[in-house]
Design an enzyme around this catalytic site. Structure first.
Site, PDB file in Angstrom:
ATOM      1  NE  ARG A   1      -2.213  -1.147   3.658  1.00 19.45           N
ATOM      2  CZ  ARG A   1      -1.778  -0.208   4.490  1.00 19.45           C
ATOM      3  NH1 ARG A   1      -2.000   1.066   4.237  1.00 19.45           N
ATOM      4  NH2 ARG A   1      -1.131  -0.545   5.585  1.00 19.45           N
TER       5      ARG A   1
ATOM      6  CB  SER B   1       1.845  -7.478   9.655  1.00 14.95           C
ATOM      7  OG  SER B   1       2.488  -8.412   8.845  1.00 14.95           O
TER       8      SER B   1
ATOM      9  NE  ARG C   1      -0.317  -9.010   1.996  1.00 10.59           N
ATOM     10  CZ  ARG C   1      -0.855  -8.758   3.188  1.00 10.59           C
ATOM     11  NH1 ARG C   1      -1.911  -9.440   3.600  1.00 10.59           N
ATOM     12  NH2 ARG C   1      -0.341  -7.825   3.968  1.00 10.59           N
TER      13      ARG C   1
ATOM     14  CG  ASP D   1      -7.666  -8.142   7.398  1.00  9.66           C
ATOM     15  OD1 ASP D   1      -6.804  -8.131   8.296  1.00  9.66           O
ATOM     16  OD2 ASP D   1      -7.727  -7.298   6.508  1.00  9.66           O
TER      17      ASP D   1
ATOM     18  CE  LYS E   1      -6.089  -4.071   5.050  1.00 10.58           C
ATOM     19  NZ  LYS E   1      -6.822  -4.712   6.169  1.00 10.58           N
TER      20      LYS E   1
ATOM     21  CG  HIS F   1      -7.239  -4.345  10.879  1.00  8.81           C
ATOM     22  ND1 HIS F   1      -5.920  -3.991  10.919  1.00  8.81           N
ATOM     23  CD2 HIS F   1      -7.354  -5.198   9.831  1.00  8.81           C
ATOM     24  CE1 HIS F   1      -5.253  -4.590   9.945  1.00  8.81           C
ATOM     25  NE2 HIS F   1      -6.108  -5.336   9.286  1.00  8.81           N
TER      26      HIS F   1
ATOM     27  CE  LYS G   1      -4.847  -9.485  12.035  1.00 11.67           C
ATOM     28  NZ  LYS G   1      -5.701  -9.319  10.851  1.00 11.67           N
ATOM     29  CB  THR G   2      -3.805 -15.474   9.677  1.00  4.54           C
ATOM     30  OG1 THR G   2      -4.122 -14.174   9.185  1.00  4.54           O
ATOM     31  CG2 THR G   2      -4.412 -16.513   8.746  1.00  4.54           C
TER      32      THR G   2
END
Length: 527
Positions: free
Chosen positions: A56, A235, A318, A254, A198, A217, A239-240
């Site tokens: 981004r 990141s 990704r 997410d 996003k 988030h 989390k995942t």
């Protein structure tokens, strides 16, 4: 709507003969290959490269200075203003640019799995693969829903159109501009598809709180008894990984909203990092990369096999795929009110407890702080661990003042008697380079115990630096692991490093102090 600047309508663009609407996944894949936008891999996924921009561009993001939003946006280095005049002129240029393309692609869908709060959207793209990405990441309508679909927000994505900063009022050739009055996100000068995802999340972060819905988030899952857990974390915090549990169904990985009815996913897909991805470590993600998935900046050999260990294009590789590519999900992607919230941090200082219980005030403090660490070597000039803070674990996507989100979280915690825990997935026994990474098996056991309510009423000890309540026993975890100062060979060195981090928390929180004196007093470090 302000028409003083004669803002162009999308109708002229969408009525053109070059418009291709709502193509199926196979047809979009055909277009990607025939237009040489990407290649097909052995898994059936499409592999594409995003060129110069592999992530981004937060410094190129703007909100149009419109009367209806001027007093609501939290203006600053993240939420930058651009005038209505500059926006309207640039918007007209982009529409004229797209109008003469051989083909442009339109996807119609939704943001928000709860029909009561979802936002009908359309995504208009120059590339077929960007439209495929939108098809996989947003919520796809049924045939019946498509007949009645009327977009309330549009994304217009022209990657090959480059702005002229001197004329267009942008910082660079790249621009991501949100207009709430014209209900448009305008993107150009970058091929990175994550800008679409996003930008819509940013829009939802403005619209949902206006409906008394907390936008978040985070990832979320639900147990067999309907017990919902939320996982917040930046990141690299896990989390995942930690929200993926064979015994619990995934709501989403997410972006979520928390309404009066419960939690719902904002998206219809996942956008997973896949550097060093392996079937052994993360089988659900690995096996979700199937026909129609999009791989960004993943190196592919001459036979079409993806090399997930090769980060030569970027470490930010990704994979985009629909939720239904994961077996263990709940459909539709919504559930009841959370019973447990997990804040994840990868503390490279090695001083935060592996798990601790938070009061409501501590939860709000750590939510506003959004702490994790940058590691030595991950960025040029970073030679030792550095604290990094991202407000509400999502600062780049929050148009409203941070307090708005934090206060809503505090209210939800009170209303639903939510148990909140801070989990350190980072280092133990010393800082990065001296200690070791927290054992994932132990972290999973701690998270499981927290979600199952086994830590709600256990004996705790108070951390003398951060004021956190540390359980003295957790099923499946050696007791000596739980107290960070006891894992260091030099306890004095531990306290010095802990004070160093606590002072960084305090320094960061100064920007919130004037409005949050009670939160700072009751929720922050106690040294």
């Amino acid at each position: 709507m302000n028409t003083i600047y004669n803002v162009k309508s999308l109708e002229g663009l969408l009525s053109g003969t070059n418009v291709v609407t709502q193509l199926s996944v196979p047809k979009l894949v055909e277009k990607v290959i025939s237009r040489n936008e990407g290649v097909l891999t052995t898994s059936g996924a499409v592999s594409v490269k995003t060129g110069k921009y592999t992530g981004r561009s937060p410094k190129d993001k703007y909100f149009v200075q419109e009367e209806s939003v001027c007093n609501k946006i939290d203006w600053g280095s993240i939420n930058q203003p651009i005038s209505e005049e500059k926006f309207s002129r640039l918007y007209a240029k982009v529409l004229d640019y797209l109008k003469v393309k051989d083909e442009i692609f339109v996807f119609k869908g939704f943001a928000g799995a709860d029909e009561n709060y979802r936002l009908p959207i359309q995504v208009i793209t120059e590339y077929a693969w960007h439209n495929l990405f939108a098809h996989q990441l947003f919520i796809r309508p049924t045939e019946e829903e498509l007949k009645k679909h009327e977009a309330q927000f549009s994304v217009v994505f022209a990657p090959n159109f480059k702005a002229d900063p001197l004329v267009d009022g942008t910082r660079s050739e790249t621009f991501i501009i949100v207009s709430f009055e014209h209900k448009v996100v305008l993107i150009g000068g970058t091929e990175y598809a994550g800008e679409m995802k996003k930008s819509i999340f940013t829009v939802m972060n403005y619209l949902l709180p206006e409906q008394d819905i907390l936008s978040m988030h985070c990832s979320a899952n639900v147990g067999k008894d309907g017990d919902v857990a939320l996982f917040f974390g930046l990141s690299g915090t896990g989390k995942t990984t930690l929200s993926t549990d064979d015994d619990r169904k995934l709501i989403g990985d997410d972006e979520h909203g928390w309404s009066l009815d419960g939690v719902f996913n904002i998206e219809g897909g996942c956008y997973a990092k896949c550097i060093n991805l392996s079937e052994e470590k993360e089988p659900q993600i690995y096996n979700a990369i199937q026909f129609g998935s999009v791989l960004e900046n993943v190196v592919v050999d001459q036979n079409g096999k993806a090399d997930f260990d090769d980060g030569s294009l970027t470490e930010n590789t990704r994979a985009a795929y629909p939720l239904h590519a994961i077996k263990n999900i709940i459909t539709p992607s919504k559930a009841g009110h959370p019973k447990t919230i997990i804040f994840l941090t990868a503390d490279a200082f090695g001083v935060l407890p592996p798990i601790s219980k938070l009061t409501k005030e501590q939860a709000m403090y750590h939510f506003l702080s959004g702490y994790t660490s940058k590691l030595a070597g991950t960025e040029r000039g970073v030679t030792s661990p550095e604290a990094t803070f991202s407000t509400c674990y999502g600062a780049p996507f929050l148009p409203l003042p941070a307090n708005r989100y934090a206060e809503m979280l505090g209210e939800k915690i009170d209303q639903h008697n939510v148990q909140v825990f801070l989990v350190n997935t980072g280092w133990t026994g010393g800082e990065y380079g001296i200690g070791s990474r927290m054992n994932l098996k132990y972290t999973r056991a701690m998270v499981r115990a927290a979600i199952e309510g086994k830590l709600n009423n256990v004996e705790t000890v108070k951390d003398s630096i951060f004021g956190l309540q540390i359980p003295v026993e957790v099923p499946g975890v050696p007791s000596e692991v739980l107290l960070p100062n006891k894992t260091w060979s030099d306890e004095n060195a531990y306290f010095e490093k802990a004070k160093e981090l606590a002072n960084q928390f305090k320094e960061n929180f100064k920007k919130f102090s004037s409005d949050n004196l009670e939160i700072e007093k009751l929720g922050g470090p106690i040294i």
